[in-house]
Motif scaffolding. Structure first.
Motif, mmCIF file in Angstrom:
data_model
loop_
_atom_site.group_PDB
_atom_site.id
_atom_site.type_symbol
_atom_site.label_atom_id
_atom_site.label_comp_id
_atom_site.label_asym_id
_atom_site.label_seq_id
_atom_site.Cartn_x
_atom_site.Cartn_y
_atom_site.Cartn_z
ATOM 1 N N THR A 48 26.757 -15.025 -7.655
ATOM 2 C CA THR A 48 26.223 -16.369 -7.414
ATOM 3 C C THR A 48 27.084 -17.452 -8.053
ATOM 4 O O THR A 48 26.854 -18.639 -7.817
ATOM 5 C CB THR A 48 24.787 -16.496 -7.945
ATOM 6 O OG1 THR A 48 24.775 -16.205 -9.346
ATOM 7 C CG2 THR A 48 23.862 -15.534 -7.205
ATOM 8 N N THR A 50 15.421 -8.040 -1.160
ATOM 9 C CA THR A 50 16.125 -8.367 0.082
ATOM 10 C C THR A 50 17.143 -7.299 0.448
ATOM 11 O O THR A 50 17.226 -6.870 1.608
ATOM 12 C CB THR A 50 16.840 -9.730 -0.063
ATOM 13 O OG1 THR A 50 15.860 -10.750 -0.277
ATOM 14 C CG2 THR A 50 17.643 -10.054 1.185
ATOM 15 N N SER A 51 17.931 -6.849 -0.520
ATOM 16 C CA SER A 51 18.981 -5.867 -0.224
ATOM 17 C C SER A 51 18.400 -4.526 0.207
ATOM 18 O O SER A 51 18.932 -3.867 1.106
ATOM 19 C CB SER A 51 19.903 -5.686 -1.432
ATOM 20 O OG SER A 51 19.203 -5.172 -2.555
ATOM 21 N N ARG A 73 28.938 -17.226 -4.126
ATOM 22 C CA ARG A 73 27.803 -18.113 -3.864
ATOM 23 C C ARG A 73 26.608 -17.254 -3.448
ATOM 24 O O ARG A 73 26.783 -16.124 -2.973
ATOM 25 C CB ARG A 73 28.126 -19.114 -2.755
ATOM 26 C CG ARG A 73 28.418 -18.494 -1.398
ATOM 27 C CD ARG A 73 28.733 -19.542 -0.339
ATOM 28 N NE ARG A 73 29.041 -18.929 0.941
ATOM 29 C CZ ARG A 73 28.121 -18.555 1.833
ATOM 30 N NH1 ARG A 73 26.829 -18.737 1.565
ATOM 31 N NH2 ARG A 73 28.477 -18.007 2.987
ATOM 32 N N PRO A 74 25.404 -17.777 -3.634
ATOM 33 C CA PRO A 74 24.231 -17.029 -3.172
ATOM 34 C C PRO A 74 24.269 -16.853 -1.653
ATOM 35 O O PRO A 74 24.671 -17.772 -0.931
ATOM 36 C CB PRO A 74 23.054 -17.917 -3.594
ATOM 37 C CG PRO A 74 23.600 -18.806 -4.653
ATOM 38 C CD PRO A 74 25.037 -19.023 -4.320
ATOM 39 N N LEU A 75 23.861 -15.689 -1.186
ATOM 40 C CA LEU A 75 23.852 -15.409 0.249
ATOM 41 C C LEU A 75 22.422 -15.209 0.742
ATOM 42 O O LEU A 75 21.602 -14.590 0.073
ATOM 43 C CB LEU A 75 24.659 -14.137 0.550
ATOM 44 C CG LEU A 75 26.162 -14.182 0.268
ATOM 45 C CD1 LEU A 75 26.763 -12.805 0.482
ATOM 46 C CD2 LEU A 75 26.855 -15.210 1.137
ATOM 47 N N LEU A 76 22.158 -15.728 1.929
ATOM 48 C CA LEU A 76 20.872 -15.493 2.566
ATOM 49 C C LEU A 76 20.853 -14.094 3.180
ATOM 50 O O LEU A 76 21.899 -13.482 3.419
ATOM 51 C CB LEU A 76 20.624 -16.542 3.657
ATOM 52 C CG LEU A 76 20.558 -17.999 3.190
ATOM 53 C CD1 LEU A 76 20.470 -18.929 4.396
ATOM 54 C CD2 LEU A 76 19.382 -18.216 2.252
ATOM 55 N N LYS A 77 19.666 -13.621 3.470
ATOM 56 C CA LYS A 77 19.518 -12.286 4.042
ATOM 57 C C LYS A 77 20.330 -12.132 5.324
ATOM 58 O O LYS A 77 21.042 -11.138 5.507
ATOM 59 C CB LYS A 77 18.041 -11.998 4.317
ATOM 60 C CG LYS A 77 17.797 -10.618 4.924
ATOM 61 C CD LYS A 77 16.313 -10.386 5.188
ATOM 62 C CE LYS A 77 16.091 -9.017 5.830
ATOM 63 N NZ LYS A 77 14.662 -8.784 6.142
ATOM 64 N N ASP A 78 20.248 -13.119 6.213
ATOM 65 C CA ASP A 78 20.969 -13.037 7.483
ATOM 66 C C ASP A 78 22.481 -13.010 7.271
ATOM 67 O O ASP A 78 23.205 -12.354 8.034
ATOM 68 C CB ASP A 78 20.592 -14.212 8.386
ATOM 69 C CG ASP A 78 19.176 -14.098 8.931
ATOM 70 O OD1 ASP A 78 18.585 -13.007 8.811
ATOM 71 O OD2 ASP A 78 18.661 -15.100 9.456
ATOM 72 N N GLU A 79 22.960 -13.724 6.249
ATOM 73 C CA GLU A 79 24.396 -13.735 5.971
ATOM 74 C C GLU A 79 24.865 -12.366 5.491
ATOM 75 O O GLU A 79 25.921 -11.882 5.906
ATOM 76 C CB GLU A 79 24.721 -14.793 4.915
ATOM 77 C CG GLU A 79 24.544 -16.222 5.381
ATOM 78 C CD GLU A 79 24.864 -17.214 4.289
ATOM 79 O OE1 GLU A 79 25.861 -17.945 4.426
ATOM 80 O OE2 GLU A 79 24.122 -17.261 3.275
ATOM 81 N N HIS A 84 14.221 -10.854 -6.332
ATOM 82 C CA HIS A 84 14.266 -11.324 -4.945
ATOM 83 C C HIS A 84 15.439 -10.682 -4.197
ATOM 84 O O HIS A 84 15.268 -10.168 -3.089
ATOM 85 C CB HIS A 84 14.391 -12.845 -4.896
ATOM 86 C CG HIS A 84 14.590 -13.371 -3.500
ATOM 87 N ND1 HIS A 84 13.575 -13.389 -2.558
ATOM 88 C CD2 HIS A 84 15.695 -13.868 -2.868
ATOM 89 C CE1 HIS A 84 14.039 -13.878 -1.420
ATOM 90 N NE2 HIS A 84 15.318 -14.185 -1.578
ATOM 91 N N ILE A 85 16.631 -10.688 -4.809
ATOM 92 C CA ILE A 85 17.796 -10.133 -4.116
ATOM 93 C C ILE A 85 17.698 -8.614 -4.021
ATOM 94 O O ILE A 85 18.135 -8.024 -3.033
ATOM 95 C CB ILE A 85 19.114 -10.572 -4.790
ATOM 96 C CG1 ILE A 85 20.316 -10.122 -3.958
ATOM 97 C CG2 ILE A 85 19.216 -10.033 -6.208
ATOM 98 C CD1 ILE A 85 20.352 -10.665 -2.546
#
Length: 261
Positions: free
Chosen positions: A32, A84-85, A51-57, A80-81
């Motif tokens: 991040t 998500t992962s 940088r922080p990545l969104l789920k779709d990215e 959260h990550i």
């Protein structure tokens, strides 16, 4: 083997060094911050994203660049990550490993100064009620400061943070005196923690239950010696994780990786 590594921790740099030494692998590490990316590069990561990545990215990168395995080595409190992962790996039906540092072994440590809290909001309330005087050393990252200062005056609040723009901006938004900001350059020694307790006349130290690699024992020992309280935030439980996907050290990681190489 192409590895997508969610990093930004000391654990992740150790994993990069270990994999590059022992396996034929390409590693993309996401962090991040620029600081985390620099450490990943120095450890041998082939590429980084800072940088922080969104789920779709994340999903798009994994599919576009044909990654074979996803390793999550983010902080134990970055639930959260991790959630998500794990969901991404499940949706893509790809191998997934969660590297989670062991909890701190306090078997031979005096724990009489430790007060446990389930959240930072609870920690702020506890300090306001039980420790209304003296400096408050916040050794738990910039993202968790707001919940504390909602209950504790910034006049007695001293955060130890990475002096990067995003963290400084958070301090400014909370009206934290720049002279109260303690630059962080890695886990501190017991002696360094004692120096900070004395310098800021601290009565309380806030830390996460982030494992020995996060310097928890050195914090507790310093607090014990100076007779101040430690507010320990309990590690969150992430229900989505399959316990068979979780490893706690490099030997266990090897056992998983050997199935893929």
């Amino acid at each position: 083997m192409r590895i997508f590594l969610l990093g930004g921790t000391k654990d992740s740099t150790n994993i990069i060094k270990h994999i590059k030494k022992n396996y034929d692998a390409f590693i993309l590490t996401t962090t991040t911050t620029e600081y985390g990316a620099r450490l990943a590069n120095e450890a041998g990561s082939d590429d980084t994203i800072a940088r922080p990545l969104l789920k779709d990215e994340i999903t798009e990168i994994i599919e576009r660049d044909d990654f074979d395995i996803l390793i999550d080595a983010t902080h134990p409190f970055a639930q959260h990550i991790t959630h998500t992962s794990a969901a991404i790996a499940n949706e893509l039906k790809m191998p997934y490993i969660r590297f989670e540092r062991p909890t701190t072994n306090l078997e031979n440590i005096d724990t009489s100064h430790i007060h446990y809290a389930d959240s930072f909001n609870d920690a702020g309330k506890l300090i306001a009620g039980e420790f209304p005087e003296g400096g408050v050393l916040h050794f738990a990252g910039a993202n968790t400061m707001a919940d504390i200062v909602e209950h504790v005056s910034v006049e007695r609040f001293y955060p130890r943070i990475l002096k990067v723009k995003s963290s400084i901006d958070k301090c400014n938004a909370l009206n934290i005196d720049p002279d109260h900001i303690i630059p962080m350059t890695g886990a501190a020694t017991k002696e360094e923690n004692i120096d900070l307790i004395v310098k800021y006349d601290a009565s309380v130290m806030i830390t996460k239950e982030s494992g020995e690699i996060g310097g928890v024992i050195e914090k507790i020992e310093a607090a014990n010696e100076k007779d101040i309280a430690v507010i320990m935030i309990k590690r969150p439980k992430i229900e989505i994780l399959n316990k068979n996907d979780v490893v706690n050290d490099l030997d266990e990681l090897d056992d998983k990786l050997k199935n893929f190489f």
